[in-house]
Scaffold this motif. Structure first.
Motif, PDB file in Angstrom:
ATOM      1  N   ASP A  26       0.859  -1.192   0.000  1.00  0.00           N
ATOM      2  CA  ASP A  26       0.000   0.000   0.000  1.00  0.00           C
ATOM      3  C   ASP A  26       0.896   1.243   0.000  1.00  0.00           C
ATOM      4  OD1 ASP A  26      -1.645   2.184   0.690  1.00  0.00           O
ATOM      5  OD2 ASP A  26      -2.934   0.944   1.957  1.00  0.00           O
ATOM      6  N   VAL A  27       1.087   1.839  -1.163  1.00  0.00           N
ATOM      7  CA  VAL A  27       2.033   2.951  -1.324  1.00  0.00           C
ATOM      8  C   VAL A  27       1.612   4.170  -0.508  1.00  0.00           C
ATOM      9  CG1 VAL A  27       3.117   4.528  -2.964  1.00  0.00           C
ATOM     10  CG2 VAL A  27       2.807   2.128  -3.567  1.00  0.00           C
ATOM     11  N   ALA A  28       0.344   4.535  -0.546  1.00  0.00           N
ATOM     12  CA  ALA A  28      -0.126   5.721   0.186  1.00  0.00           C
ATOM     13  C   ALA A  28       0.062   5.559   1.695  1.00  0.00           C
ATOM     14  CB  ALA A  28      -1.587   6.008  -0.142  1.00  0.00           C
ATOM     15  N   ARG A  29      -0.280   4.381   2.225  1.00  0.00           N
ATOM     16  CA  ARG A  29      -0.096   4.119   3.654  1.00  0.00           C
ATOM     17  C   ARG A  29       1.379   4.204   4.028  1.00  0.00           C
ATOM     18  NH1 ARG A  29       1.939  -0.177   5.792  1.00  0.00           N
ATOM     19  NH2 ARG A  29       1.480  -1.450   3.971  1.00  0.00           N
ATOM     20  N   ARG A  30       2.220   3.624   3.179  1.00  0.00           N
ATOM     21  CA  ARG A  30       3.662   3.591   3.485  1.00  0.00           C
ATOM     22  C   ARG A  30       4.256   4.998   3.450  1.00  0.00           C
ATOM     23  NH1 ARG A  30       6.803   2.727   6.522  1.00  0.00           N
ATOM     24  NH2 ARG A  30       8.793   1.769   6.156  1.00  0.00           N
ATOM     25  N   GLU A  31       3.833   5.834   2.492  1.00  0.00           N
ATOM     26  CA  GLU A  31       4.310   7.213   2.450  1.00  0.00           C
ATOM     27  C   GLU A  31       3.905   7.947   3.736  1.00  0.00           C
ATOM     28  OE1 GLU A  31       4.277  11.032  -0.559  1.00  0.00           O
ATOM     29  OE2 GLU A  31       2.496   9.744  -0.509  1.00  0.00           O
ATOM     30  N   ALA A  32       2.677   7.742   4.182  1.00  0.00           N
ATOM     31  CA  ALA A  32       2.207   8.372   5.429  1.00  0.00           C
ATOM     32  C   ALA A  32       3.025   7.889   6.623  1.00  0.00           C
ATOM     33  CB  ALA A  32       0.722   8.088   5.633  1.00  0.00           C
ATOM     34  N   GLY A  37       7.321   9.189  10.648  1.00  0.00           N
ATOM     35  CA  GLY A  37       8.511   8.684  11.329  1.00  0.00           C
ATOM     36  C   GLY A  37       8.365   7.266  11.835  1.00  0.00           C
ATOM     37  N   ILE A  38       7.466   6.507  11.221  1.00  0.00           N
ATOM     38  CA  ILE A  38       7.181   5.131  11.660  1.00  0.00           C
ATOM     39  C   ILE A  38       7.936   4.116  10.807  1.00  0.00           C
ATOM     40  CG2 ILE A  38       5.347   3.388  11.890  1.00  0.00           C
ATOM     41  CD1 ILE A  38       3.390   5.731  12.269  1.00  0.00           C
ATOM     42  N   ARG A  39       8.620   3.169  11.465  1.00  0.00           N
ATOM     43  CA  ARG A  39       9.217   1.978  10.855  1.00  0.00           C
ATOM     44  C   ARG A  39      10.362   2.197   9.886  1.00  0.00           C
ATOM     45  NH1 ARG A  39       4.618  -0.956   8.115  1.00  0.00           N
ATOM     46  NH2 ARG A  39       6.358  -2.163   7.349  1.00  0.00           N
ATOM     47  N   CYS A  40      10.994   3.346   9.872  1.00  0.00           N
ATOM     48  CA  CYS A  40      12.142   3.520   8.983  1.00  0.00           C
ATOM     49  C   CYS A  40      13.081   4.584   9.535  1.00  0.00           C
ATOM     50  CB  CYS A  40      11.698   3.888   7.574  1.00  0.00           C
ATOM     51  SG  CYS A  40      13.108   3.996   6.443  1.00  0.00           S
ATOM     52  N   LYS A  41      14.225   4.144  10.001  1.00  0.00           N
ATOM     53  CA  LYS A  41      15.200   5.092  10.555  1.00  0.00           C
ATOM     54  C   LYS A  41      15.772   6.016   9.489  1.00  0.00           C
ATOM     55  CE  LYS A  41      16.719   2.320  14.452  1.00  0.00           C
ATOM     56  NZ  LYS A  41      17.851   1.661  15.102  1.00  0.00           N
ATOM     57  N   TYR A  42      15.964   5.509   8.270  1.00  0.00           N
ATOM     58  CA  TYR A  42      16.609   6.308   7.230  1.00  0.00           C
ATOM     59  C   TYR A  42      15.840   7.592   6.942  1.00  0.00           C
ATOM     60  CZ  TYR A  42      18.803   7.850   2.949  1.00  0.00           C
ATOM     61  OH  TYR A  42      19.458   8.615   2.014  1.00  0.00           O
ATOM     62  N   THR A  43      14.530   7.495   6.816  1.00  0.00           N
ATOM     63  CA  THR A  43      13.745   8.673   6.439  1.00  0.00           C
ATOM     64  C   THR A  43      13.333   9.537   7.624  1.00  0.00           C
ATOM     65  OG1 THR A  43      11.682   7.392   6.462  1.00  0.00           O
ATOM     66  CG2 THR A  43      12.832   7.608   4.338  1.00  0.00           C
ATOM     67  N   ARG A  44      13.527   9.057   8.818  1.00  0.00           N
ATOM     68  CA  ARG A  44      13.058   9.775  10.018  1.00  0.00           C
ATOM     69  C   ARG A  44      13.580  11.213  10.075  1.00  0.00           C
ATOM     70  NH1 ARG A  44      13.608   5.843  14.431  1.00  0.00           N
ATOM     71  NH2 ARG A  44      11.884   4.893  13.327  1.00  0.00           N
ATOM     72  N   ASN A  45      14.853  11.435   9.772  1.00  0.00           N
ATOM     73  CA  ASN A  45      15.435  12.777   9.813  1.00  0.00           C
ATOM     74  C   ASN A  45      15.518  13.426   8.438  1.00  0.00           C
ATOM     75  OD1 ASN A  45      15.878  12.721  12.619  1.00  0.00           O
ATOM     76  ND2 ASN A  45      17.725  11.503  12.310  1.00  0.00           N
ATOM     77  N   ARG A  46      14.811  12.852   7.470  1.00  0.00           N
ATOM     78  CA  ARG A  46      14.840  13.376   6.101  1.00  0.00           C
ATOM     79  C   ARG A  46      13.441  13.757   5.623  1.00  0.00           C
ATOM     80  NH1 ARG A  46      18.922   9.616   6.599  1.00  0.00           N
ATOM     81  NH2 ARG A  46      20.864  10.129   5.538  1.00  0.00           N
ATOM     82  N   ARG A  47      12.543  13.978   6.561  1.00  0.00           N
ATOM     83  CA  ARG A  47      11.156  14.325   6.241  1.00  0.00           C
ATOM     84  C   ARG A  47      11.021  15.816   5.962  1.00  0.00           C
ATOM     85  NH1 ARG A  47       8.230  12.311  11.418  1.00  0.00           N
ATOM     86  NH2 ARG A  47      10.202  12.843  12.300  1.00  0.00           N
ATOM     87  N   PRO A  48      10.039  16.179   5.133  1.00  0.00           N
ATOM     88  CA  PRO A  48       9.039  15.305   4.526  1.00  0.00           C
ATOM     89  C   PRO A  48       9.591  14.556   3.326  1.00  0.00           C
ATOM     90  CG  PRO A  48       8.671  17.550   3.803  1.00  0.00           C
ATOM     91  CD  PRO A  48       9.808  17.589   4.796  1.00  0.00           C
ATOM     92  N   VAL A  49       8.949  13.440   3.041  1.00  0.00           N
ATOM     93  CA  VAL A  49       9.292  12.637   1.871  1.00  0.00           C
ATOM     94  C   VAL A  49       8.064  12.573   0.975  1.00  0.00           C
ATOM     95  CG1 VAL A  49      10.957  11.239   3.153  1.00  0.00           C
ATOM     96  CG2 VAL A  49       8.611  10.432   2.919  1.00  0.00           C
ATOM     97  N   ARG A  50       8.309  12.265  -0.315  1.00  0.00           N
ATOM     98  CA  ARG A  50       7.171  12.081  -1.225  1.00  0.00           C
ATOM     99  C   ARG A  50       7.502  10.968  -2.203  1.00  0.00           C
ATOM    100  NH1 ARG A  50       8.302  14.667  -6.086  1.00  0.00           N
ATOM    101  NH2 ARG A  50      10.038  16.099  -5.937  1.00  0.00           N
ATOM    102  N   VAL A  51       6.481  10.237  -2.564  1.00  0.00           N
ATOM    103  CA  VAL A  51       6.635   9.155  -3.534  1.00  0.00           C
ATOM    104  C   VAL A  51       6.845   9.778  -4.918  1.00  0.00           C
ATOM    105  CG1 VAL A  51       5.524   7.206  -4.681  1.00  0.00           C
ATOM    106  CG2 VAL A  51       5.208   7.540  -2.222  1.00  0.00           C
ATOM    107  N   ILE A  52       7.942   9.393  -5.559  1.00  0.00           N
ATOM    108  CA  ILE A  52       8.202   9.896  -6.908  1.00  0.00           C
ATOM    109  C   ILE A  52       8.120   8.787  -7.953  1.00  0.00           C
ATOM    110  CG2 ILE A  52       9.564  11.876  -6.156  1.00  0.00           C
ATOM    111  CD1 ILE A  52      12.095  10.206  -6.942  1.00  0.00           C
ATOM    112  N   HIS A  53       8.037   7.547  -7.492  1.00  0.00           N
ATOM    113  CA  HIS A  53       7.972   6.425  -8.436  1.00  0.00           C
ATOM    114  C   HIS A  53       7.418   5.205  -7.714  1.00  0.00           C
ATOM    115  CE1 HIS A  53       9.077   3.761 -11.710  1.00  0.00           C
ATOM    116  NE2 HIS A  53       9.620   2.960 -10.821  1.00  0.00           N
TER     117      HIS A  53
END
Length: 91
Positions: A26-32, A37-53
């Motif tokens: 579920d891409v939309a759920r995962r982006e949210a 900041g749930i379940r991924c250390k890599y993106t936690r300090n790199r927010r906001p993120v957006r799906v590009i592909h």
């Protein structure tokens, strides 16, 4: 929990300009989740993120293989891959 028949490899663009590749059903759920900041250390300090592909696959194995292949690429090749996929969508 219902089992999904659709599996996705997705790429996020992070605030710092980096990419993050992942797998989900579920891409939309995962982006949210990433933006919360749930379940991924890599993106936690790199927010906001957006799906590009995102790419759809019939099996989890196919989607995770696409994810692994993307993660092995150097940045220049990731940019090329994303450009090619985007151009392919417009044809």
């Amino acid at each position: 929990m219902a089992k999904s028949d659709t599996h996705y490899f997705y790429v996020l663009a992070c605030k710092d300009g980096s990419y993050y590749g992942g797998y989900t059903t579920d891409v939309a759920r995962r982006e949210a989740e990433h933006n919360a900041g749930i379940r991924c250390k890599y993106t936690r300090n790199r927010r906001p993120v957006r799906v590009i592909h995102s790419e759809c696959f019939e099996t989890r194995s196919e989607a995770t293989k696409a994810e692994a292949a993307f993660k092995k690429l150097v940045r220049k090749d990731k940019d090329h891959y994303l450009r090619e996929k985007k151009e392919g969508d417009t044809l």
